[in-house]
Design a protein around this motif. Structure first.
Motif, PDB file in Angstrom:
ATOM      1  N   VAL A 102       5.807   5.175   2.229  1.00 57.35           N
ATOM      2  CA  VAL A 102       6.095   4.303   3.357  1.00 57.35           C
ATOM      3  C   VAL A 102       5.203   3.071   3.267  1.00 57.35           C
ATOM      4  O   VAL A 102       4.118   3.101   2.683  1.00 57.35           O
ATOM      5  CB  VAL A 102       5.879   5.002   4.719  1.00 57.35           C
ATOM      6  N   GLU A 103       5.650   1.994   3.880  1.00 57.34           N
ATOM      7  CA  GLU A 103       4.885   0.749   3.881  1.00 57.34           C
ATOM      8  C   GLU A 103       3.778   0.752   4.929  1.00 57.34           C
ATOM      9  O   GLU A 103       2.718   0.154   4.733  1.00 57.34           O
ATOM     10  CB  GLU A 103       5.821  -0.440   4.146  1.00 57.34           C
ATOM     11  N   ARG A 104       4.017   1.457   6.047  1.00 60.69           N
ATOM     12  CA  ARG A 104       3.084   1.409   7.172  1.00 60.69           C
ATOM     13  C   ARG A 104       2.840   2.828   7.684  1.00 60.69           C
ATOM     14  O   ARG A 104       3.513   3.283   8.629  1.00 60.69           O
ATOM     15  CB  ARG A 104       3.652   0.525   8.294  1.00 60.69           C
ATOM     16  N   PRO A 105       1.916   3.569   7.083  1.00 58.84           N
ATOM     17  CA  PRO A 105       1.638   4.940   7.534  1.00 58.84           C
ATOM     18  C   PRO A 105       1.316   4.983   9.028  1.00 58.84           C
ATOM     19  O   PRO A 105       0.673   4.072   9.572  1.00 58.84           O
ATOM     20  CB  PRO A 105       0.437   5.358   6.682  1.00 58.84           C
ATOM     21  N   LEU A 106       1.759   6.060   9.672  1.00 61.00           N
ATOM     22  CA  LEU A 106       1.569   6.221  11.113  1.00 61.00           C
ATOM     23  C   LEU A 106       0.740   7.470  11.396  1.00 61.00           C
ATOM     24  O   LEU A 106       0.753   8.437  10.627  1.00 61.00           O
ATOM     25  CB  LEU A 106       2.916   6.346  11.819  1.00 61.00           C
ATOM     26  N   ALA A 107       0.044   7.454  12.516  1.00 57.99           N
ATOM     27  CA  ALA A 107      -0.651   8.629  13.041  1.00 57.99           C
ATOM     28  C   ALA A 107      -0.500   8.564  14.556  1.00 57.99           C
ATOM     29  O   ALA A 107      -1.236   7.848  15.240  1.00 57.99           O
ATOM     30  CB  ALA A 107      -2.117   8.643  12.633  1.00 57.99           C
TER      31      ALA A 107
END
Length: 254
Positions: A102-107
């Motif tokens: 992914v381009e923008r990892p999320l948490a």
């Protein structure tokens, strides 16, 4: 989907589950049996591709048909120390990680997940053991979350890493995977509510996958991380899921 076809698939799944329960160790040592499983999986995939519309919606039901005794199978209370600590703190420290290709990892915290585009649906859960129950699920739609993370061009599958262990050792942790067709299906959600209440621990709190066009073992509970991957040959047994590594079909469409 016709009632006859659904009944046949459920009966076949129940038969396979019975074999596992009655002698899984002996069967997994049998090259003939595992060859049969592989042939059956290939046939099932061919049949599914020929006759199934994978974009069609699963049937939804009125609230009056919600099952009063929806069974919880598999793990009912993970004992992993990290999970127990989160559970005892009311999941205040929980973060759903979306990473990999992914381009923008999320948490995302639970509060943040609840703020994402959501869907509520009343659907039937069909277990490979042969039973079914109807429940109401509310959760974040998976497709918009993937768009937010920005899938890379080479991403082909999503792997759901879970907090529960069904066997000892490094490969005993539950995991599942789906392709992007199911990931972007409008009824595929990350459920945080069941029957208008917070998702109970036996049913996968704080978050479980609902991928309504597949059998129950694909509905991963206790989801901690979603990893976008090009393939899953490098993960655990290489078949794309805990039960798939032990002979179940990867695509369990109904």
């Amino acid at each position: 989907m016709s009632a006859n076809r659904r009944t046949w698939l459920q009966a076949a799944g129940a038969t396979l589950a019975g074999l596992w329960l009655s002698g899984c160790d002996r069967l997994t040592r049998s090259t003939k049996f595992m060859g049969f499983i592989g042939s059956a999986e290939n046939l099932n995939r061919q049949v599914q591709r020929a006759v199934a519309d994978r974009t069609a919606l699963a049937r939804e039901f009125p609230a009056s048909m919600i099952s009063p005794d929806f069974r919880a199978n598999g793990t009912r209370s993970p004992q992993d120390a990290e999970y127990v600590a989160m559970r005892d703190a009311g999941f205040a420290d929980y973060r759903l990680v979306i990473d990999g290709l992914v381009e923008r990892p999320l948490a995302l915290s639970l509060a943040e997940l609840r703020a994402e585009p959501a869907r509520t649906q009343i659907t039937r859960h069909d277990c490979v053991e042969g039973w079914s129950s109807i429940g109401k699920w509310t959760g974040a739609k998976l497709g918009p979350l993937l768009d937010k993370a920005g899938l890379k061009a080479e991403a082909r599958y999503l792997v759901f890493h879970c907090a529960d262990s069904l066997a000892a050792g490094p490969d005993g942790r539950y995991y599942e995977s789906i392709d992007l067709v199911d990931a972007y299906h409008p009824q595929t959600i990350l459920a945080y509510e069941m029957n208008d209440a917070a998702l109970p621990v036996p049913h996968g709190a704080p978050v479980r996958l609902r991928v309504e066009r597949q059998l129950g073992y694909k509905q991963a509970k206790y989801v901690m991380r979603i990893e976008a991957v090009e393939g899953f040959a490098h993960l655990h047994g290489g078949k794309g899921g805990f039960w798939e590594d032990r002979g179940y079909e990867w695509y369990a469409g109904i």
